[in-house]
Motif scaffolding. Structure first.
Motif, PDB file in Angstrom:
ATOM      1  N   GLU A  25      -2.431  -5.619  -1.382  1.00  0.00           N
ATOM      2  CA  GLU A  25      -2.129  -4.632  -0.428  1.00  0.00           C
ATOM      3  C   GLU A  25      -2.867  -4.951   0.832  1.00  0.00           C
ATOM      4  O   GLU A  25      -3.364  -6.066   1.083  1.00  0.00           O
ATOM      5  N   SER A  80       0.774  -1.044   0.150  1.00  0.00           N
ATOM      6  CA  SER A  80      -0.164  -0.255   0.014  1.00  0.00           C
ATOM      7  C   SER A  80       0.769   1.324  -0.242  1.00  0.00           C
ATOM      8  O   SER A  80       0.527   2.222  -0.879  1.00  0.00           O
ATOM      9  N   MET A 113      -5.880  -4.206   2.272  1.00  0.00           N
ATOM     10  CA  MET A 113      -7.134  -4.511   2.560  1.00  0.00           C
ATOM     11  C   MET A 113      -7.298  -6.059   2.010  1.00  0.00           C
ATOM     12  O   MET A 113      -8.088  -7.010   2.204  1.00  0.00           O
ATOM     13  N   TYR A 172      -4.699   1.425   9.066  1.00  0.00           N
ATOM     14  CA  TYR A 172      -4.718   2.562   8.413  1.00  0.00           C
ATOM     15  C   TYR A 172      -4.627   3.784   8.903  1.00  0.00           C
ATOM     16  O   TYR A 172      -4.073   4.985   8.791  1.00  0.00           O
ATOM     17  N   ALA A 214      -7.234  -3.855  10.360  1.00  0.00           N
ATOM     18  CA  ALA A 214      -6.868  -3.313   9.159  1.00  0.00           C
ATOM     19  C   ALA A 214      -7.282  -1.695   9.236  1.00  0.00           C
ATOM     20  O   ALA A 214      -6.240  -0.889   9.185  1.00  0.00           O
ATOM     21  N   GLN A 222      -5.200   6.306   1.495  1.00  0.00           N
ATOM     22  CA  GLN A 222      -6.236   5.346   1.744  1.00  0.00           C
ATOM     23  C   GLN A 222      -7.090   4.917   0.553  1.00  0.00           C
ATOM     24  O   GLN A 222      -7.487   3.746   0.668  1.00  0.00           O
ATOM     25  N   TYR A 254      -7.589  -3.700  -3.893  1.00  0.00           N
ATOM     26  CA  TYR A 254      -8.039  -5.138  -3.594  1.00  0.00           C
ATOM     27  C   TYR A 254      -8.981  -5.564  -4.714  1.00  0.00           C
ATOM     28  O   TYR A 254      -9.045  -6.814  -4.984  1.00  0.00           O
ATOM     29  N   SER A 305      -6.406   1.172  -0.755  1.00  0.00           N
ATOM     30  CA  SER A 305      -7.447  -0.059  -0.430  1.00  0.00           C
ATOM     31  C   SER A 305      -8.258  -0.406  -1.528  1.00  0.00           C
ATOM     32  O   SER A 305      -8.695  -1.464  -1.519  1.00  0.00           O
TER      33      SER A 305
END
Length: 218
Positions: free
Chosen positions: A169, A21, A171, A195, A191, A157, A163, A160
């Motif tokens: 990553e 990520s 998520m 974050y 998770a 952010q 995925y 995410s």
């Protein structure tokens, strides 16, 4: 205590996903901000054609959801013979998104430079390039820093969403762990904390810079 024990078990695997990520966010920011600067300059260009192209890129990047742009790169372009690996598609999509949002922030920062500074530079007979790179750009970017930091948080952010195209990553890693043991509540709660551990300090730093710049210009 059982949750904590579960989290300690899941955390090493999740940290591997976090690295992916952070890598995607880093590439998107490093490539997106220079592209945002270019788009910001193009939007202010005298040529209608240049302005129109830049505005189209910016408005699509800002108006379309990041997930749609992600699907466009991963599923759409192969129809034209252009195929990307999933992580490459994620980097390209978030780069476009970051460039679109940062372009308006940078353009506003450049326009905030006092006109007196430009007139003083012109009175010294400085070349236009020197005026831009030594007077306008440093001050404009300084004003844009808080906004650009906000875009960086948003971009992190936004990783995410990767995925959805099977990028391993954070998520995706969390989902895989949840699929193995069905402890989705514990997994996704962890998770969220991971974050938050990145985003919250970054938000505090952004607020600090905003207050500092506010006092400076006051």
């Amino acid at each position: 205590m059982s949750w904590i024990n579960d989290w300690l078990t899941y955390l090493p695997t999740m940290l591997n996903g976090l690295q992916t990520s952070l890598l995607i966010a880093f590439v998107a920011i490093v490539c997106g901000y220079p592209l945002g600067l270019l788009l910001g300059l193009m939007v202010s260009h005298k040529s209608l054609a240049v302005r129109s192209i830049a505005l189209a890129v910016v408005e699509v990047g800002r108006g379309a959801p990041a997930l749609v742009i992600l699907y466009l790169f991963y599923y759409g372009l192969p129809k034209f013979g252009i195929a990307f690996e999933s992580i490459t598609a994620a980097c390209l999509a978030l780069t476009w998104n970051a460039a679109a949002y940062s372009s308006e922030i940078i353009r506003a920062g450049l326009q905030s430079v006092p006109r007196g500074q430009l007139e003083a530079a012109q009175a010294l007979a400085l070349p236009r390039q020197s005026v831009f790179f030594r007077v306008v750009l440093p001050q404009g970017i300084r004003s844009a820093v808080p906004g650009l930091m906000g875009v960086a948080i948003q971009t992190f952010q936004g990783t995410s969403l990767a995925y959805a195209i099977a990028v391993p990553e954070l998520m995706k890693t969390a989902y895989n762990i949840g699929s193995e043991n069905f402890n989705y509540l514990q997994v996704f709660a962890l998770a969220g904390l991971v974050y938050a551990a990145i985003s919250m300090p970054a938000t505090w730093i952004t607020v600090f810079f905003e207050k500092r710049l506010g006092r400076r210009y006051a």
